[in-house]
Write a protein that holds these residues in place. Structure first.
Motif, PDB file in Angstrom:
ATOM      1  N   ASP A 147       1.336  -6.379  -8.227  1.00 24.74           N
ATOM      2  CA  ASP A 147       0.968  -6.787  -6.870  1.00 24.74           C
ATOM      3  C   ASP A 147       2.138  -6.586  -5.907  1.00 24.74           C
ATOM      4  O   ASP A 147       1.933  -6.222  -4.743  1.00 24.74           O
ATOM      5  CB  ASP A 147       0.529  -8.252  -6.870  1.00 24.74           C
ATOM      6  CG  ASP A 147       0.142  -8.733  -5.486  1.00 24.74           C
ATOM      7  OD1 ASP A 147      -0.904  -8.294  -4.975  1.00 24.74           O
ATOM      8  OD2 ASP A 147       0.897  -9.550  -4.906  1.00 24.74           O
ATOM      9  N   CYS A 148       3.366  -6.804  -6.386  1.00 27.89           N
ATOM     10  CA  CYS A 148       4.541  -6.665  -5.522  1.00 27.89           C
ATOM     11  C   CYS A 148       4.713  -5.243  -5.016  1.00 27.89           C
ATOM     12  O   CYS A 148       5.144  -5.031  -3.868  1.00 27.89           O
ATOM     13  CB  CYS A 148       5.796  -7.101  -6.278  1.00 27.89           C
ATOM     14  SG  CYS A 148       5.935  -8.879  -6.541  1.00 27.89           S
ATOM     15  N   SER A 194      12.286  -0.644   0.779  1.00 27.93           N
ATOM     16  CA  SER A 194      11.092  -0.983   1.552  1.00 27.93           C
ATOM     17  C   SER A 194      10.689   0.242   2.372  1.00 27.93           C
ATOM     18  O   SER A 194      11.498   0.777   3.129  1.00 27.93           O
ATOM     19  CB  SER A 194      11.354  -2.167   2.482  1.00 27.93           C
ATOM     20  OG  SER A 194      11.639  -3.331   1.738  1.00 27.93           O
ATOM     21  N   SER A 204       1.648  -0.090   6.970  1.00 29.10           N
ATOM     22  CA  SER A 204       1.694  -0.692   5.646  1.00 29.10           C
ATOM     23  C   SER A 204       3.133  -0.711   5.145  1.00 29.10           C
ATOM     24  O   SER A 204       3.962   0.111   5.564  1.00 29.10           O
ATOM     25  CB  SER A 204       0.808   0.085   4.659  1.00 29.10           C
ATOM     26  OG  SER A 204       1.341   1.375   4.422  1.00 29.10           O
ATOM     27  N   LYS A 205       3.413  -1.638   4.245  1.00 20.71           N
ATOM     28  CA  LYS A 205       4.754  -1.764   3.677  1.00 20.71           C
ATOM     29  C   LYS A 205       4.658  -1.793   2.158  1.00 20.71           C
ATOM     30  O   LYS A 205       3.832  -2.501   1.591  1.00 20.71           O
ATOM     31  CB  LYS A 205       5.438  -3.044   4.173  1.00 20.71           C
ATOM     32  CG  LYS A 205       6.842  -3.255   3.609  1.00 20.71           C
ATOM     33  CD  LYS A 205       7.461  -4.537   4.119  1.00 20.71           C
ATOM     34  CE  LYS A 205       6.808  -5.763   3.506  1.00 20.71           C
ATOM     35  NZ  LYS A 205       7.475  -7.021   3.890  1.00 20.71           N
ATOM     36  N   LYS A 206       5.519  -1.026   1.519  1.00 17.78           N
ATOM     37  CA  LYS A 206       5.588  -1.006   0.066  1.00 17.78           C
ATOM     38  C   LYS A 206       7.019  -1.286  -0.361  1.00 17.78           C
ATOM     39  O   LYS A 206       7.956  -0.653   0.128  1.00 17.78           O
ATOM     40  CB  LYS A 206       5.129   0.338  -0.488  1.00 17.78           C
ATOM     41  CG  LYS A 206       5.158   0.415  -2.009  1.00 17.78           C
ATOM     42  CD  LYS A 206       4.643   1.754  -2.518  1.00 17.78           C
ATOM     43  CE  LYS A 206       4.644   1.803  -4.034  1.00 17.78           C
ATOM     44  NZ  LYS A 206       4.127   3.099  -4.554  1.00 17.78           N
ATOM     45  N   THR A 246       2.302  -3.007  -4.680  1.00 18.66           N
ATOM     46  CA  THR A 246       1.104  -2.515  -4.007  1.00 18.66           C
ATOM     47  C   THR A 246       1.318  -2.562  -2.500  1.00 18.66           C
ATOM     48  O   THR A 246       1.727  -3.590  -1.964  1.00 18.66           O
ATOM     49  CB  THR A 246      -0.123  -3.376  -4.377  1.00 18.66           C
ATOM     50  OG1 THR A 246      -0.318  -3.324  -5.791  1.00 18.66           O
ATOM     51  CG2 THR A 246      -1.361  -2.876  -3.667  1.00 18.66           C
ATOM     52  N   PRO A 247       1.063  -1.471  -1.767  1.00 22.10           N
ATOM     53  CA  PRO A 247       1.262  -1.471  -0.308  1.00 22.10           C
ATOM     54  C   PRO A 247       0.440  -2.574   0.367  1.00 22.10           C
ATOM     55  O   PRO A 247      -0.723  -2.801   0.034  1.00 22.10           O
ATOM     56  CB  PRO A 247       0.784  -0.081   0.116  1.00 22.10           C
ATOM     57  CG  PRO A 247       0.938   0.760  -1.115  1.00 22.10           C
ATOM     58  CD  PRO A 247       0.626  -0.149  -2.267  1.00 22.10           C
ATOM     59  N   LYS A 248       1.068  -3.260   1.316  1.00 22.57           N
ATOM     60  CA  LYS A 248       0.409  -4.324   2.075  1.00 22.57           C
ATOM     61  C   LYS A 248       0.364  -3.922   3.545  1.00 22.57           C
ATOM     62  O   LYS A 248       1.336  -3.401   4.092  1.00 22.57           O
ATOM     63  CB  LYS A 248       1.182  -5.652   1.934  1.00 22.57           C
ATOM     64  CG  LYS A 248       1.517  -6.057   0.508  1.00 22.57           C
ATOM     65  CD  LYS A 248       0.344  -6.632  -0.198  1.00 22.57           C
ATOM     66  CE  LYS A 248       0.725  -7.336  -1.496  1.00 22.57           C
ATOM     67  NZ  LYS A 248       1.582  -6.536  -2.402  1.00 22.57           N
ATOM     68  N   GLN A 249      -0.759  -4.197   4.198  1.00 22.59           N
ATOM     69  CA  GLN A 249      -0.873  -3.880   5.609  1.00 22.59           C
ATOM     70  C   GLN A 249      -0.191  -4.948   6.442  1.00 22.59           C
ATOM     71  O   GLN A 249      -0.388  -6.152   6.223  1.00 22.59           O
ATOM     72  CB  GLN A 249      -2.329  -3.737   6.037  1.00 22.59           C
ATOM     73  CG  GLN A 249      -2.496  -3.274   7.487  1.00 22.59           C
ATOM     74  CD  GLN A 249      -3.891  -2.764   7.782  1.00 22.59           C
ATOM     75  OE1 GLN A 249      -4.627  -2.394   6.874  1.00 22.59           O
ATOM     76  NE2 GLN A 249      -4.271  -2.751   9.056  1.00 22.59           N
ATOM     77  N   LEU A 250       0.633  -4.517   7.401  1.00 23.88           N
ATOM     78  CA  LEU A 250       1.341  -5.432   8.279  1.00 23.88           C
ATOM     79  C   LEU A 250       0.437  -5.888   9.419  1.00 23.88           C
ATOM     80  O   LEU A 250      -0.463  -5.157   9.836  1.00 23.88           O
ATOM     81  CB  LEU A 250       2.586  -4.766   8.861  1.00 23.88           C
ATOM     82  CG  LEU A 250       3.682  -4.371   7.867  1.00 23.88           C
ATOM     83  CD1 LEU A 250       4.788  -3.627   8.595  1.00 23.88           C
ATOM     84  CD2 LEU A 250       4.243  -5.601   7.170  1.00 23.88           C
ATOM     85  N   ASP A 251       0.721  -7.084   9.908  1.00 29.14           N
ATOM     86  CA  ASP A 251      -0.013  -7.615  11.054  1.00 29.14           C
ATOM     87  C   ASP A 251       0.318  -6.785  12.292  1.00 29.14           C
ATOM     88  O   ASP A 251       1.486  -6.623  12.645  1.00 29.14           O
ATOM     89  CB  ASP A 251       0.392  -9.083  11.254  1.00 29.14           C
ATOM     90  CG  ASP A 251      -0.407  -9.751  12.353  1.00 29.14           C
ATOM     91  OD1 ASP A 251      -1.159  -9.050  13.059  1.00 29.14           O
ATOM     92  OD2 ASP A 251      -0.290 -10.978  12.503  1.00 29.14           O
TER      93      ASP A 251
END
Length: 229
Positions: free
Chosen positions: A66-67, A30, A120-122, A69-74
């Motif tokens: 999709d897994c 991660s 962001s988290k990847k 792909t970087p996701k932005q954290l709250d």
């Protein structure tokens, strides 16, 4: 499976684990990146299987893409860093330094900003297991009802696009077995499996009944578990 997977030499850490861990254990990486200063923190977590949300996808490759792909954290869940940390420095109060920092990935560590900011988290596969177990989540977490849909999955899966190191040639693994749940709800029903024998032929195993089948039959199931080796 034991003979075929463990015939090669094992490193010391693998020798100290059970057969289950030697065959099925891999490691996820991660990476959390501060979108303000671009500082990064990496962490690693062992897994025996990977659970995948299938509600919004129709194929395994789409889900895996999709897994990674970087996701932005709250931003509300970000962490305020109280000290400037170099990338190799052990973080106070967190076991294993960087490796222990994000066992529960709900915070953003800002090694230079020292303030709350977006991050962001990847998540990628850092080390693949000898046998990769993918669980297609067929139980709706809110209602408990069974998600009765077909999700396409390949006979051969290239793991390279989903690895931490995407350089190099394809990292191919082939479908080894699948588990299928037969029943209208998650609270009842019956499990059966399709497995490939050492001669490359496929068999359907339903309790005491064992019948030969072809790969097209295997790929047409509403799979619950997928095993790639």
């Amino acid at each position: 499976m034991h003979r075929s997977c463990l015939s090669c030499d094992l490193d010391v850490s693998s020798q100290e684990t059970t057969i289950v861990h030697q065959i099925f254990r891999g490691f996820m990486k991660s990476r959390v990146t501060c979108l303000s200063c671009q500082a990064v923190v990496d962490s690693y977590k062992a897994f025996l299987d990977v659970s995948l949300d299938i509600k919004a996808a129709s194929s395994l490759t789409t889900i895996l893409e999709d897994c990674v792909t970087p996701k932005q954290l709250d931003q509300k869940r970000c962490f305020r860093c109280s000290k400037m940390c170099e990338m190799g420095e052990r973080l106070p109060g967190l076991p294993g330094g960087r490796q222990g920092a994000f066992q529960h990935l709900a915070v953003c560590l800002l090694s230079r900003c020292k303030k709350k900011a977006a991050a962001s988290k990847k998540v990628t596969v850092h080390r693949a297991p000898r046998v990769l177990t993918l669980c297609l989540e067929r139980a709706d977490q809110r209602t408990g009802t069974k998600i009765d849909k077909f999700v396409e999955y390949p006979e051969y899966l290239d793991l390279r696009p989903y690895m931490s190191d995407t350089a190099g040639g394809p990292l191919l693994c082939s479908l080894y077995a699948i588990v299928v749940h037969s029943g209208d709800t998650c609270f009842e029903g019956h499990f059966l499996c399709y497995a490939k024998a050492s001669d490359g032929l496929w068999y359907k195993m339903d309790d005491e009944s064992v019948d030969s089948c072809d790969i097209h039959t295997v790929l047409g199931q509403q799979a619950y578990l997928l095993f790639y080796a």
